[in-house]
Each structure stands twice: as structure tokens, then as C-alpha cells.
Enzyme design. Structure first.
Site, short mmCIF file in Angstrom:
data_model
loop_
_atom_site.label_atom_id
_atom_site.label_comp_id
_atom_site.label_asym_id
_atom_site.label_seq_id
_atom_site.Cartn_x
_atom_site.Cartn_y
_atom_site.Cartn_z
N THR A 20 37.61 13.81 77.14
CA THR A 20 38.64 14.77 76.73
C THR A 20 38.38 15.32 75.34
O THR A 20 38.63 16.51 75.08
CB THR A 20 40.02 14.09 76.78
OG1 THR A 20 40.33 13.75 78.13
CG2 THR A 20 41.11 15.01 76.23
N THR A 96 38.71 8.56 77.41
CA THR A 96 39.53 7.36 77.22
C THR A 96 39.71 6.55 78.51
O THR A 96 40.14 5.39 78.45
CB THR A 96 40.92 7.73 76.68
OG1 THR A 96 41.58 8.59 77.62
CG2 THR A 96 40.82 8.41 75.33
#
Length: 359
Positions: A20, A96
Site C-alpha cells: 500500500t 501490511t
């Protein structure tokens, strides 16, 4: 004019893996990992003012969910080469989704004193309040700090420093998703400095095999009314198994016989699905209790959560370690054997890095 400092600048290498933190919009909508590691570093306000020399390696550009063991093996080798060449620390930026697993695998295989710092972002660069630049700045400052040496791999997120063996992702969207339920964060990044408030009593590292073999390790979570269907499916497909059991290590009585058979054929590790606390050893005694299962040959994960237990078991099996080795490694990594109690047998399996102690 002040005299120039004779202290050489700290040198940190940033490895970009995607995720991300590196995502941008596509013409069809949605975001994909497209930014290079150089672009990430260049977009961090204040990084140039730290005096830290930052080198960049654009290693992968994939979502965190697509990282594999081969990627991590290549990354560990690249980290080792950079540290041998004189870097003071390294930072990994990645998605993540798998940080809690990749950080722990890097921790298990990292034998040097320099810090290995893993970070990422929950809000991509196209969103207001994107957290990537702040996390990357804090990660670089942590990697450059002499105070974070000997901690192994850590996760730095939202200005918190977490031990790789403890940290978990606990929320799907929050910027404060990473927590360490067992022991709390090791410290914080305050005004640009890593402030370490507590150290682990030790951490477990295991030498990587010269030629790791491919293995399959399953993780099966126990649920209400479980009849063992998934456990039986794993019997012929896996080299090892982690069971995420209820509470302190309990399973339905219906699956006890299946687990007994599996434990006779492969290493089966008993972990807790709760996310905090330890598997017990001898408090409960009913069929399917922790004492019953350990007596049937299952291996306690101790304080390791199921995801960490799977990473450790996978690493041990890929290195060709047997049941005795695996039991010794889990006894230590799970918090049930102190480093000063390590047996000669266990010493052949693993190396233990003692944590510094502060008053």
C-alpha cells in the site's frame, strides 16, 4: 562557523517491496503497487534534514499478500550483503497484510547486531492523511539509531517500535493496527529519535540451511462444532501443522483422535487463537485439553501466536530439523526455556541473541 562533524553519517539501506505504501491509482479505478523505492524516499518530508545517508534498492513491487518464502530468502541474503558492506541498518517497505509474518522470518534469520526495520502504510499515497511518509521517516531514524542494535528485526508503525516476535496486525484499516499484546512496544520514535524503553530478555535465531527444501505447513483454526474435516484434509498434503486452538490450548473432543494420528506422523504445534497470552501445560485435564494434547505428542507454541508458530515451524522443517530440534526451538522461542537454560542439543539447532538489560 561551526567545525564540521568528524562523525561519519549513519547509512541506512531502504528495500522497497511494494504494498500500500507504494500504490497509485489505475485508469480503471483502484490502486496497485507502482511507486519505486526511490520515489517513496524522495516523497518523505524532512528525511534529507536528518543527516542520515539513505541508499535505495527497488527489490519487489507486489502486494504484501503475494510475497512468498523465496522472496524473503532473497531479501535476507541481500540484507546480509548490505550490512557486511557497512550499512548501519536497513528498512523494508512492504504491504501490511504480511508484515507480522515477514518481520518474524527476518528476525529468525538475522544474526547480526544492526537493526532490520519493517514498515508500510495503511493509507495509500492517493488518500488524504497518507501515513507512508511518516512511517518511512520513523523507520529510517530507528534503523540509524545505535540504541536499536541487538534488537533484531522490528516493526515501526505510527511512531511505535515493536519486536517482530510479538507484533500483530489487529485492525483492517486503522493506522494504529500494529500492537504487541504480550509485552507492549519496545519503544517509540520521539522527535526523530528512537527511544527504547524495554528490551526482550533474548531472541531466537536459527541458521538458514544452505539448500532449504520446499515444505508445506498448514494452519487450521478450531471453531465451534469442529469435526476435524480440515485436519484430515491436511494429513496427506502437509509436512507440518499448526493448530490455532481455543483459549489456553483446547480443542473439541471429536478431533482428539485425528490430532493424535497427525502428531505421530508430523510435527503438530498447539497455539492459541486468542491473539495474546500463552498456551498452558497442566491446568486442565479433560480430553482435548492442553495437558491431554501435549501428552499425545503435540508441541506447545507457548507465547507465539499461530502465525508466528507457522513461520518458525516452516523454517525449521525447510532446514531439515527433526522433532527433537523442533521441540527445543519452540520451548525457547515460545518463552518456556530461558537462554541460560538452553541445552547442548538446542544449541546445535539455534543461536540465541541476548537482549541488553537496562535498569
Amino acid at each position: 562557523m561551526p567545525e564540521p562533524s568528524s562523525t561519519p553519517a549513519r547509512r541506512v539501506v531502504v528495500f522497497g517491496l511494494g504494498g500500500t505504501i507504494a500504490m497509485t491509482s489505475t485508469a480503471g479505478g483502484g490502486v496497485v503497487p507502482a511507486l519505486s523505492a526511490d520515489q517513496l524516499v524522495d516523497a518523505v518530508p524532512g528525511l534529507a534534514d536528518t543527516g542520515i545517508t539513505v541508499e535505495v534498492e527497488d527489490f519487489r513491487r507486489v502486494p504484501g499478500a503475494s510475497l512468498a518464502f523465496d522472496d524473503l530468502a532473497a531479501l535476507a541474503a541481500a540484507i546480509q550483503a548490505r550490512l557486511v558492506a557497512g550499512a548501519d541498518g536497513v528498512v523494508i517497505t512492504q504491504g501490511t497484510d504480511t508484515i507480522e509474518e515477514t518481520a518474524y522470518l527476518l528476525d529468525l534469520t538475522h544474526h547480526r547486531p544492526e537493526p532490520v526495520v519493517v514498515t508500510g502504510a495503511m493509507r495509500n499515497p492517493t488518500l488524504a492523511g497518507a501515513d507512508g511518509p511518516g512511517n518511512l521517516l520513523a523507520a529510517v531514524q530507528t534503523a540509524a539509531s545505535p540504541d536499536t542494535r541487538e534488537l533484531g528485526a522490528v516493526v515501526v508503525f505510527a511512531d511505535e517500535i515493536h519486536a517482530a516476535a510479538r507484533v500483530r496486525k489487529t485492525h483492517s484499516t486503522s493506522g494504529y493496527t500494529f500492537v504487541s499484546a504480550n509485552g507492549g512496544p519496545l519503544g517509540y520514535v520521539v522527535e526523530g529519535h528512537a527511544r527504547v524503553l524495554n528490551h526482550p530478555t533474548g531472541r531466537t535465531t536459527i541458521t538458514t540451511a544452505a539448500e532449504p527444501r520446499p515444505v508445506e505447513v498448514a494452519l487450521v483454526t478450531m471453531v465451534l462444532g469442529d469435526t476435524g474435516t480440515l485436519l484430515r484434509a491436511a494429513a496427506d498434503q502437509c509436512d507440518g501443522l499448526v493448530v490455532a486452538a481455543f483459549g489456553v490450548g483446547h480443542v473439541p473432543h471429536r478431533v482428539v483422535d485425528t490430532l493424535t494420528e497427525l502428531a505421530a506422523a508430523m510435527p503438530v504445534v498447539l497455539a492459541s487463537r486468542t491473539g495474546a497470552g500463552s498456551v498452558l501445560a497442566h491446568t486442565y485435564a479433560f480430553p482435548g485439553s492442553e495437558s491431554d494434547l501435549l501428552g499425545r505428542g503435540l508441541i506447545s507454541a507457548g507465547f507465539l501466536d499461530p502465525l508466528k508458530a507457522r513461520i518458525l515451524l516452516h523454517h525449521l522443517l525447510s532446514g531439515g530439523h527433526d522433532q527433537a530440534d523442533i521441540r527445543a526451538a519452540f520451548a525457547q522461542a515460545g518463552g518456556y526455556t530461558r537462554p541460560d537454560q538452553q541445552t547442548d542439543h538446542a544449541d546445535t539447532v539455534m543461536q540465541t541473541v541476548q537482549g541488553a538489560t537496562r535498569a
